[in-house]
Design a protein around this motif. Structure first.
Motif, mmCIF file in Angstrom:
data_model
loop_
_atom_site.group_PDB
_atom_site.id
_atom_site.type_symbol
_atom_site.label_atom_id
_atom_site.label_comp_id
_atom_site.label_asym_id
_atom_site.label_seq_id
_atom_site.Cartn_x
_atom_site.Cartn_y
_atom_site.Cartn_z
ATOM 1 N N GLY A 1 -4.119 -35.640 -17.234
ATOM 2 C CA GLY A 1 -4.773 -36.011 -18.424
ATOM 3 C C GLY A 1 -5.667 -34.879 -18.834
ATOM 4 N N GLY A 2 -6.160 -33.995 -18.170
ATOM 5 C CA GLY A 2 -6.829 -32.840 -18.572
ATOM 6 C C GLY A 2 -5.722 -31.633 -19.319
ATOM 7 N N ARG A 3 -4.431 -31.866 -18.910
ATOM 8 C CA ARG A 3 -3.543 -30.939 -19.345
ATOM 9 C C ARG A 3 -2.533 -31.231 -20.568
ATOM 10 N NH1 ARG A 3 0.810 -27.778 -15.822
ATOM 11 N NH2 ARG A 3 1.274 -26.421 -17.512
ATOM 12 N N TYR A 4 -2.264 -32.576 -20.333
ATOM 13 C CA TYR A 4 -1.300 -33.224 -21.512
ATOM 14 C C TYR A 4 -2.039 -34.299 -22.174
ATOM 15 C CZ TYR A 4 2.043 -30.727 -18.951
ATOM 16 O OH TYR A 4 3.004 -29.525 -18.433
ATOM 17 N N ILE A 5 -1.760 -34.605 -23.675
ATOM 18 C CA ILE A 5 -2.048 -35.472 -24.641
ATOM 19 C C ILE A 5 -1.822 -36.911 -23.781
ATOM 20 C CG2 ILE A 5 -1.979 -36.739 -26.508
ATOM 21 C CD1 ILE A 5 -1.557 -33.840 -27.683
ATOM 22 N N GLN B 1 -1.509 -30.156 -12.530
ATOM 23 C CA GLN B 1 -2.798 -30.061 -12.835
ATOM 24 C C GLN B 1 -3.281 -28.391 -12.788
ATOM 25 O OE1 GLN B 1 -6.005 -31.327 -10.157
ATOM 26 N NE2 GLN B 1 -6.801 -32.615 -11.887
ATOM 27 N N SER B 2 -2.779 -27.901 -11.836
ATOM 28 C CA SER B 2 -3.241 -26.251 -11.908
ATOM 29 C C SER B 2 -2.510 -25.504 -12.415
ATOM 30 C CB SER B 2 -3.535 -25.923 -10.296
ATOM 31 O OG SER B 2 -1.970 -25.937 -9.959
ATOM 32 N N GLU B 3 -1.490 -26.113 -13.310
ATOM 33 C CA GLU B 3 -0.530 -25.196 -14.103
ATOM 34 C C GLU B 3 0.599 -24.304 -13.370
ATOM 35 O OE1 GLU B 3 -2.146 -23.366 -17.361
ATOM 36 O OE2 GLU B 3 -3.277 -25.211 -17.956
ATOM 37 N N LYS B 4 0.577 -24.736 -12.120
ATOM 38 C CA LYS B 4 1.741 -24.031 -11.194
ATOM 39 C C LYS B 4 3.095 -24.774 -11.525
ATOM 40 C CE LYS B 4 -1.310 -22.862 -7.258
ATOM 41 N NZ LYS B 4 -1.260 -23.309 -5.871
ATOM 42 N N LEU C 1 6.290 -32.931 -22.398
ATOM 43 C CA LEU C 1 4.775 -33.496 -22.760
ATOM 44 C C LEU C 1 4.164 -32.461 -23.867
ATOM 45 C CD1 LEU C 1 3.569 -35.043 -19.372
ATOM 46 C CD2 LEU C 1 4.817 -36.318 -21.304
ATOM 47 N N ARG C 2 3.405 -33.146 -24.606
ATOM 48 C CA ARG C 2 2.683 -32.405 -25.607
ATOM 49 C C ARG C 2 1.348 -32.006 -24.797
ATOM 50 N NH1 ARG C 2 1.216 -34.789 -30.620
ATOM 51 N NH2 ARG C 2 0.914 -36.503 -29.290
ATOM 52 N N ARG C 3 0.923 -30.660 -25.143
ATOM 53 C CA ARG C 3 -0.438 -30.310 -24.827
ATOM 54 C C ARG C 3 -1.384 -30.376 -25.859
ATOM 55 N NH1 ARG C 3 -0.198 -25.609 -20.557
ATOM 56 N NH2 ARG C 3 -2.297 -26.063 -20.474
ATOM 57 N N PRO C 4 -2.616 -30.469 -25.686
ATOM 58 C CA PRO C 4 -3.540 -30.597 -26.649
ATOM 59 C C PRO C 4 -3.653 -29.187 -27.289
ATOM 60 C CG PRO C 4 -4.761 -31.024 -24.772
ATOM 61 C CD PRO C 4 -3.372 -30.867 -24.170
ATOM 62 N N THR C 5 -4.098 -29.254 -28.618
ATOM 63 C CA THR C 5 -4.372 -27.981 -29.359
ATOM 64 C C THR C 5 -5.686 -27.446 -28.924
ATOM 65 O OG1 THR C 5 -4.932 -29.123 -31.365
ATOM 66 C CG2 THR C 5 -2.763 -28.535 -31.049
#
Length: 151
Positions: A62-66, A117-120, A126-130
């Motif tokens: 949730g913190g990384r993708y919409i 979550q840690s972007e590894k 999936l779409r990332r928030p702008t």
């Protein structure tokens, strides 16, 4: 009320475990089926496990993708949620010895979520928030910079 679409379902969990074991894990009313009408205990327990797995997945991505995600769900998310839902079904039956394979499965898929979550790792579909841009307004300074530098 709109029906919430879940990442995992009976259809995505059935290939992960035998039908007999799934019924042992879910069939509280000994109906012997998942799809009796009205939905029976086995079906409700599958739905509950899928909802729990989805909540875990959402809490990590949730913190990384919409969110909410929309269909079709990425295969990677379906795989993670389905496997975690199966683990949730084993959690219901505390009297059973959880097989090592299920423990390993939980660890493997939780590690995948932590990597996302840690972007590894990522889920390309999936779409990332702008990035949000902040607009900060402040009153004009009382003292000018040149006046302050003379003090």
């Amino acid at each position: 009320m709109a029906r919430v679409q879940m990442y995992a379902s009976l259809k995505t969990i059935l290939p992960l475990q035998t039908r007999e074991v799934l019924l042992q894990l879910t069939d509280d009313d000994n109906n012997g089926d998942f799809m009796s009408r009205p939905p029976n205990a086995a079906y409700r327990n599958i739905q509950s496990a899928c909802a729990s797995a989805q909540a875990v997945v959402d809490s990590y991505i949730g913190g990384r993708y919409i969110l909410p995600l929309h269909r079709p769900f990425p295969p990677q998310i379906v795989e993670i949620a389905s496997n975690l839902a199966l683990c949730c079904l084993y959690d219901r039956r505390r009297e059973l010895d959880v097989p090592e394979g299920i423990k390993d499965r939980r660890s493997r898929y939780m590690a995948m979520l932590k990597d996302i979550q840690s972007e590894k790792a990522s889920v390309p579909e999936l779409r990332r928030p702008t990035p949000a841009s902040a607009l900060i307004t402040a009153p004009e300074p009382t003292f000018s910079q040149s006046l302050l530098s003379r003090m």
